[in-house]
Design an enzyme around this catalytic site. Structure first.
Site, PDB file in Angstrom:
ATOM      1  N   TYR A   1       3.843   8.215  -1.087  1.00  0.00           N
ATOM      2  CA  TYR A   1       4.350   8.237   0.282  1.00  0.00           C
ATOM      3  C   TYR A   1       3.735   7.114   1.113  1.00  0.00           C
ATOM      4  O   TYR A   1       4.445   6.365   1.793  1.00  0.00           O
ATOM      5  CB  TYR A   1       4.039   9.581   0.929  1.00  0.00           C
TER       6      TYR A   1
ATOM      7  N   SER B   1       4.987   5.575  10.205  1.00  0.00           N
ATOM      8  CA  SER B   1       3.982   6.637  10.241  1.00  0.00           C
ATOM      9  C   SER B   1       2.610   6.006  10.331  1.00  0.00           C
ATOM     10  O   SER B   1       2.410   4.854   9.890  1.00  0.00           O
ATOM     11  CB  SER B   1       4.074   7.487   8.977  1.00  0.00           C
TER      12      SER B   1
END
Length: 279
Positions: free
Chosen positions: A145, A132
């Site tokens: 995260y 990501s």
């Protein structure tokens, strides 16, 4: 003989779209997820549905027992399974943090280790880790995260170097924001407020932001479709010399440039403003 691809987290979003794309191009697809009921449409395309929880060693072992009973080769592994454990730092329990890393990091490691012996023996293969842009920066309210995606960056770099002499390519696909069920899933893991709820106002603003930021009809950011990321994954599989990092979308390309130019405090202010968390 058809090439074989294993995809984790194939019950929705990027994983499901990747399974569809590989199947349409003639690959033999082993689509894995905790909930195989959500993959029945993939079975109609010829995909083999395999139940697997990447946080459970026995589940991983059983899944690969089923896979290797049906094939002796693995050409591609797409490590897509993942989720976002949102929550402000003080609110996160050790259990929250452990599960975040169990899914996004340790589960990925164990699944990858299950295919490496076969790939090494064949002296060919391709491993696609779905990372990501969140591995390039961190936002308040989602540090767990982002930490897991930073860890994936380093592990992917190490694995790529270690596999080079075995003819195995390792690619990190890094999308920006993607319109999937990701945010809804993250909301279900949101921690309860701590005593006195000192982060109450921040929680309210953060949750409001997350409801819209990955909604292409409301977001101020350019939002990707899962099909666009699936195409980047597939293209990385078929390229003769794939890029080591594939940034998908304008956000994934711009954020690292901005972070390189701005000071930490200036970048913090920009992110906090986007989240509505500046006073």
């Amino acid at each position: 003989m058809s090439n074989v691809v294993i995809i984790t987290g194939a019950s929705s979003g990027i994983g499901k779209e990747s399974a569809r794309l590989f199947a349409r191009h003639g690959y033999r697809v082993f689509a894995t997820a905790r909930n195989v009921e959500r993959m029945k449409d993939l079975a109609a395309l010829g995909c083999v549905m395999i139940p697997m929880d990447v946080t459970d060693e026995e589940s991983i072992q059983q899944a690969f027992k089923q896979i290797y009973a049906q094939t002796s080769r693995v050409d591609v592994l797409v490590n897509n399974a993942g989720f976002s454990q949102n929550g402000f730092f003080e609110e996160l329990t050790p259990q929250h943090l452990r599960y975040q890393f169990e899914v996004n990091v340790f589960g990925l490691v164990r699944v990858t280790q299950m295919v490496l012996p076969i790939m090494r023996k064949a002296r060919q293969g391709r491993i696609i880790n779905v990372g990501s842009v969140g591995g390039d920066f961190t936002t308040a309210g989602a540090s767990a995260y982002h930490a897991s995606k930073y860890a994936l960056e380093s592990l992917t770099d190490g694995l790529r170097q270690e596999m080079k002499n075995f003819g195995i390519d390792v690619v990190l696909v890094k999308p920006g924001g993607v319109e999937t069920e990701f945010i809804n899933n993250a909301a279900s893991f949101y921690p309860e407020p701590i005593a006195g709820n000192p982060y109450g106002a921040m929680r309210e603003k953060f949750l409001k932001m997350t409801e819209t930021i990955l909604d292409s009809t409301n977001s101020s950011f350019p939002i990707l479709k899962a099909t666009e990321v699936a195409k980047a994954i597939f293209d990385s599989t078929t390229a003769s010399q794939p890029r080591t990092r594939v940034r998908v979308g304008r956000t994934a390309r711009m954020i690292p440039l901005m972070k390189g130019v701005l000071s930490d405090r200036a970048f913090d202010n920009m992110i906090m403003g986007q989240l509505g968390l500046n006073k």
